[in-house]
Design a protein around this motif. Structure first.
Motif, short mmCIF file in Angstrom:
data_model
loop_
_atom_site.label_atom_id
_atom_site.label_comp_id
_atom_site.label_asym_id
_atom_site.label_seq_id
_atom_site.Cartn_x
_atom_site.Cartn_y
_atom_site.Cartn_z
N SER A 1 7.63 -13.70 -2.00
CA SER A 1 8.11 -13.80 -3.36
C SER A 1 8.43 -12.40 -3.82
N PHE B 1 2.89 -10.42 -9.96
CA PHE B 1 1.91 -9.77 -10.84
C PHE B 1 1.30 -10.74 -11.83
N ALA C 1 3.27 -11.64 -2.74
CA ALA C 1 4.43 -11.15 -3.48
C ALA C 1 4.54 -9.66 -3.21
N GLY C 2 4.40 -9.31 -1.96
CA GLY C 2 4.55 -7.92 -1.60
C GLY C 2 3.25 -7.17 -1.41
N TYR D 1 -0.64 2.90 -6.28
CA TYR D 1 0.53 3.48 -6.94
C TYR D 1 1.22 2.46 -7.83
N ALA E 1 1.69 2.59 -11.91
CA ALA E 1 2.99 2.56 -12.58
C ALA E 1 2.98 1.56 -13.73
N GLN F 1 7.33 -3.36 -1.00
CA GLN F 1 6.25 -4.36 -1.06
C GLN F 1 6.91 -5.74 -1.07
N CYS F 2 7.42 -6.16 -2.21
CA CYS F 2 8.09 -7.46 -2.20
C CYS F 2 9.49 -7.35 -1.60
N PHE G 1 12.32 -6.78 -3.04
CA PHE G 1 13.45 -7.29 -3.82
C PHE G 1 14.39 -6.17 -4.25
N ILE H 1 15.12 0.00 -10.51
CA ILE H 1 13.80 -0.43 -10.95
C ILE H 1 13.08 -1.08 -9.77
N ARG I 1 9.29 -2.74 -9.29
CA ARG I 1 8.08 -3.08 -10.05
C ARG I 1 6.83 -3.03 -9.19
N CYS I 2 7.00 -2.94 -7.88
CA CYS I 2 5.82 -3.05 -7.01
C CYS I 2 5.23 -1.71 -6.63
N THR I 3 6.07 -0.79 -6.19
CA THR I 3 5.55 0.35 -5.45
C THR I 3 5.11 1.52 -6.30
N GLY I 4 5.59 1.58 -7.54
CA GLY I 4 5.34 2.80 -8.31
C GLY I 4 6.15 3.97 -7.77
N TYR I 5 7.07 3.68 -6.88
CA TYR I 5 8.09 4.61 -6.35
C TYR I 5 7.60 5.66 -5.37
#
Ligand code: FES
Ligand code: FES
Lengths: 919, 161
Positions: free
Chosen positions: A171, A175, A433-434, A624, A628, B107-108, B110, B142, B144-148
């Motif tokens: 997915s 979150f 979801a990752g 991380y 964020a 991570q995801c 996307f 953007i 949303r998962c990794t915090g970059y």
């Protein structure tokens, strides 16, 4: 029609709220579904959407929980009799006594903002209804099935086996947000039944930002009692949760997730909690990263800093003095949680070392000496993982619970199987979801079976008809490393045991003497005496008769485990809410620039206890990622509603997701204490700093600004106001009245304002006349389909306008006031259409420049509502400017063409342009 | 100038990852929808459709471009590179993809396709970027998962520094 196929969806709050996935009779929030359009493709569906027109009878609306609690507030659900739909108080120990004994009492209250993790992939689903047997099948990127499957079958009126949920193996982020898609799944299922064909929906971003789910905004307060040497004696929490227009399951869980650990990391045992859930005209809230944690720690950890300041004790020191001590684990918290393991003080020391705390404090003094606003803040927290579903039932009184029958548990399931060719498959019911579940699961099983991770296939899709699942199954509450991985390890162990038994018989040794390494089952220390695992596994299929006595053939081992500590709440409202308790300590140093309001995070350290680390890269990535989200909540992200409860952040241009350059450098430290609560010693993790960063940053900002009165997100505007002693006013505020809500006269957040001038090629009087001429206006107003002059001073018009993909027809009415011929006029107008409404006023002034030149100045302020408002000021503002520009270009052209002709005039159109233009 | 009626489908021919492909599109069909639904190339993701998130980024005529802000008919005759074109023909990941994999930069996944395409173009123009330059480039995306952080590391690693 759809609603006839569906019953309302219940929640744990037992009040007469009928929650349907589509509005019946009354719309309670912008974003609530009112119609479903089904077409062959999306483009056609969007065309059809424009044809729907809705007549609303406006009711007062508010997004503010405190306003909704007022005596005269309009009720969202009349049958409940109040907008406070849930109210419970709890008491552990003797908080009142402790407050009396206290040397110092510190009290804070604040508003916690509404924000969400907005996964990059939106909701997506296909629903199909088949007959004989009647069965709904829904393919989706749902994060369940969890208890929600049972609610969905209830709403659809079918037994569980007639609702088959198939969730994709991957997915695109969740979150928690993807738990909230279940009402839409019910809605689509009903549509499929009515139409007799499969239906598909991919949510778009505007839908997501206005109508999916968010974390809770709250109007909380806390009191803490301290002894003079900093001992935390008692806490009183006063929580007011803005739950949105409905209590959508699993709410009210967000306010109960942290409840049984209300003492945080501390030894305090006298605690009072008061929880109120308030309905407002906003999108229902739901799971979001950290679920209830950020709000809880905002109370506890801000009041710890406030206590430290009041007692002139260092904030690190006051925490240290109150920490649960390492030898006290497993620690039974007053409200029922059992903390598995930890060493909070060592974690704190590690963070102080990494931050060079003493040097940092010196840097603060130096900065302050130079007149700079420099502050240090910190926060400590435990991270509960692997939830006990029963904690939600704290929303009911012990008597209500007794009547409803027991609830407990958090079953984890996993299947490890070996097929006749000897290849290994793991099935978990935890759609990732990752979070790297496959990686970790493969590693754990490979270790148990002496194979390589790449030899293990991990299947993560869930099929409620064929998977081994239970009520708690799903990917939420950091379940994976707290519970699910234990089930996987267990199932793998069962397979390993069988293989060892077979090997032992073949090699004629005792099973204890067999080890599984390098793909072989071998006699310990004698690699020559070995048989391939594959062959032994295959034997369970090919030659069952030759298996050791009493062994079941086949290798298909399923484990269903319930962490034993997860019992039902007792009659004192104590419950063991989770299996493992990680620990996070965050420390932040910030500088706030007085001239710009910029907040610069100059240092951020985060120390974690995640138990045994299962996979370093995965753990680091989660830290991380959580960080964020926390920073974003602290600095940027907020779902803003205006005073009329219109959402203002419907695009990523207004909902400001944090990007790479905005994230401060993060120093990570580890101090891990293995959890005794699962086989691998791992703890759930993943929320991490998403729970603490908002508080650590707020504490640092409060320290910098020397006030406790800070509110998230710490935007430039807010910081600048605070740093310069000015009252804070949200950008773009305009006075307008939308509905008759309790705050009708207040400044409207997010209103549109603008002004400009154009030079036109005609004299003021010519401009004046043409401006008030209906024909001209009808011709030059972009999108004008019809324009009627009702009287000298009023006009009505139909205008078709699209803003950011939201197209619709709007009816407008404009009145002219204070006309001074050839000079100025004030326009007052309002407009409404299927997708929004608005009102505003403007002034147009004409000024003679030269014979054939006129300067026209205009200014306007307006307020828009409804779905279209959600595209946000940024886009509305741009579109407005675009439309105004377009209008004047057309107007000027016309002026040149008709120059000399005398015409009647109509400023209405400008207004129309100016005001409805953007609706 | 060619004029097309709103509901009239138009033949669109593109070079995608070196291959000539064509299909039919109404004038209002977004390039993203054309790629995904007409061409069956699901590698390009759609996160917002209003040009902010960067998930849909592809390279059009050597420029990193938001494909959600283009109509398919506008791209007739142009040369596109999408994420499907990054790996070797035998499926072996290229240096950048490998770096993403090794650093946990997805991570995801996307957001990844768009970031990979931006980063491809970015490294072409700026083969030895520092971390701040990488972050600046990433500000158009953007995740949303990794915090970059792990993405920054991956791109840095791929630049061979
Ligand atoms: S989908 Fe194109 S930028 Fe978001
Ligand atoms: S990896 Fe999930 S959005 Fe970037």
């Amino acid at each position: 029609m759809v609603a006839e196929t569906i019953s309302p969806i219940p929640s744990a709050v037992r009040v007469p709220i009928k929650f349907y996935p589509i509005a019946l009779d009354r719309v309670r929030y912008v974003g609530e579904p009112i119609a479903v359009v089904i077409a062959e493709d999306r483009y056609v569906a969007e065309d059809a959407l424009e044809l729907i027109s809705v007549d609303y009878e406006a009711l007062p609306a508010t997004a503010d929980p405190e306003a909704a609690m007022a005596d005269n507030a309009t009720l969202l659900h009349e049958d409940v009799g109040s907008n406070v739909v849930h109210h419970r108080t709890f008491q552990y120990g003797d908080p009142d006594g402790a407050f009396e004994r206290a040397d110092r009492v510190v009290k804070l209250d604040w508003r916690y903002p509404r924000y969400a993790s907005t996964p990059m992939e939106t909701y997506g689903m296909v629903a199909n209804f088949e007959k004989q047997p009647d069965r709904y099948t829904i393919w989706s990127n749902f994060q369940g099935p969890f208890i929600l499957h049972a609610l969905m079958t209830g709403a659809l009126g079918v037994p569980g086996n007639r609702l088959r949920l198939i969730t994709s193996p991957h997915s695109g982020g969740s979150f928690g947000i993807k738990q909230a898609m279940f009402p839409y799944m019910v809605l689509l299922a009903a549509c499929s039944r009515l139409l007799g064909c499969p239906v598909k929906w991919i949510e778009d971003r505007l839908e997501h930002l206005t109508a999916s789910s968010t974390g809770a905004d709250r109007a909380d307060g806390v009191e803490a009692a301290f002894s003079k040497d900093g001992e935390l004696l008692a806490l009183k929490f006063n929580n007011i949760v803005n739950v949105g227009a409905f209590v959508r399951a699993p709410e009210p869980a967000s306010v109960y997730r942290m409840h049984s650990a209300s003492n945080g990391c501390y030894r305090v045992r006298d605690i009072a909690v008061e929880n109120r859930l308030v309905v407002t005209n906003t999108t229902p809230i739901g799971l979001n990263r950290g679920y209830g944690g950020p709000q809880f720690y905002y109370a506890l950890e801000r009041v710890m800093d406030a206590g430290a300041k009041a007692l002139a004790i260092d904030p690190a020191e006051i925490r240290r003095r109150n920490f649960i001590q390492p030898e006290q684990f497993p620690y039974k918290a007053p409200a029922g949680a059992t903390y598995d393991s930890g060493n909070y003080e060592t974690g704190l020391k590690k963070a102080l070392d990494l931050a060079a705390y003493d040097a940092l404090k010196e840097a603060r003094e130096e900065a302050r000496a130079e007149g700079k606003l420099f502050g240090i803040g910190m926060a400590a927290g435990i991270e509960p993982s692997g939830s006990n579903m029963a904690y939600v039932t704290l929303a009911q009184t012990p008597e209500e619970r007794a009547k409803a029958g027991g609830r407990s548990g958090g079953l984890g399931t996993a299947t490890v199987s070996v097929d006749p060719s000897g290849s290994v498959t793991v099935k978990t019911v935890s759609t990732p979801a990752g979070q790297g579940h496959q990686t970790v699961a493969a590693q754990v099983v490979a270790d148990a079976l002496g194979l390589r991770p790449d030899q293990i296939d991990v299947i993560t899709e869930v099929d409620t008809l064929t998977s081994a699942w239970s009520l708690a199954s799903g990917n939420y509450a950091n379940r994976f490393s707290a519970v699910v991985i234990g089930a996987i390890a267990n199932a793998a162990e069962k397979v390993a045991t069988k293989i060892k038994l077979i090997a032992a018989e073949n090699l004629e040794v005792a099973p204890e003497d067999i080890e599984l390494v390098g793909g072989n089952a071998q006699v310990v220390g004698v690699p020559e005496k070995a048989l391939p695992v594959r062959r032994l596994a295959a034997q369970t299929h090919w030659h069952p008769a030759g298996l050791p006595e009493q062994m079941e053939p086949g290798l298909f081992e399923t484990t269903i485990m319930n962490p034993e500590m997860l019992d039902a709440p007792d009659d004192q409202d104590r419950v063991a809410s989770a299996v493992t308790f990680g620990y996070v300590f965050d420390l932040a140093a910030v500088e706030i620039h007085k001239d710009t309001g910029k907040i610069e995070v100059v240092k951020y350290v985060s120390v974690h206890d995640v138990g045994n680390v299962l996979n370093e890269i995965v753990v680091e990535g989660q830290i991380y990622g959580g960080f964020a989200h926390g920073i974003a909540g602290a600095l940027l992200e907020e779902f803003v509603y205006d005073a009329g409860a219109n959402p203002q952040a419907g695009t990523f241009a207004d909902y400001l997701c944090i990007t790479a350059p905005e994230i401060p450098d993060l120093t990570i430290g580890h101090f891990n204490t293995p959890s005794p609560h699962n086989t691998l010693g791992a703890k759930g993790m993943g929320d991490g700093s998403s729970m603490l960063a908002p508080t650590a940053i707020a504490n640092a900002a409060a320290d910098a600004l020397d006030t406790f009165d800070v509110n998230l997100p710490l935007t430039l505007n807010k910081n600048w106001s605070a740093a310069n002693g000015r009252p804070y006013e949200r950008a773009g505020a305009a006075k307008a009245k939308v509905g008759d809500g309790p705050r009708e006269e207040g400044a409207v957040e997010g209103g549109l304002k603008g002004e400009g001038t154009v030079e036109l090629s005609a004299s003021p009087i010519e401009v004046w006349e043409l401006l008030l001429d209906p024909d001209t206006l009808a011709a030059v107003v972009p999108g004008c389909e019809e324009l009627t002059q009702l009287s000298d001073d009023s006009f009505s018009a139909e205008v078709k306008i699209g803003v950011a993909g939201i197209k619709g027809v709007y009816s407008a009415r404009i009145d002219l006031r204070d006309k001074i011929e050839g000079e100025s006029v004030r326009l007052v107008g309002k407009a409404s259409g299927g997708l929004g409404f608005g009102q505003g006023e403007g002034v147009v002034e004409l000024e003679h420049i030269s014979e054939n030149r006129t300067r026209l100045s205009y200014s306007y302020s307006a307020n828009v509502g409804g779905k279209v408002a959600a595209v946000g000021q940024r886009m509305l503002g741009t579109v407005t400017k675009l439309l105004i520009g377009q209008f004047f270009r057309g107007f000027d052209k016309r002026l040149r063409n008709v120059n000399g002709n005398s015409r009647r005039v109509s400023i209405g159109a400008i207004l129309k342009r100016l005001f409805q233009g953007r609706y | 100038m060619l004029r097309i009626k709103p509901d009239q489908k138009q033949r669109v021919t593109l070079t995608v990852n070196g291959k000539l492909v064509s299909g039919y599109a109404q004038p209002r069909l977004l390039l993203t929808d054309f790629l995904r639904h007409e061409m069956g190339m699901y590698g390009t993701h759609v996160g917002c459709e209003h040009g902010v998130c960067g998930a849909c980024t592809i390279i059009i005529d050597d420029v990193a471009t938001r494909s959600c802000l283009r109509y398919a008919v506008q791209c007739d005759g142009l040369e596109l590179r999408t994420v499907e074109g990054l790996a070797e023909p035998d499926g072996k990941l290229n240096t950048l993809q490998k770096a993403f994999n090794e650093n946990g930069a997805l991570q995801c996944g996307f957001c990844t396709a768009g970031i990979l395409m931006s980063a491809t173009k970015f490294l072409q123009d700026n083969p030895k970027p520092d971390r701040d330059e990488i972050k600046e480039m990433l500000s158009g995306h953007i995740c949303r998962c990794t915090g970059y952080e792990q993405i920054v590391r991956a791109i840095f690693q791929a630049s061979g520094q």
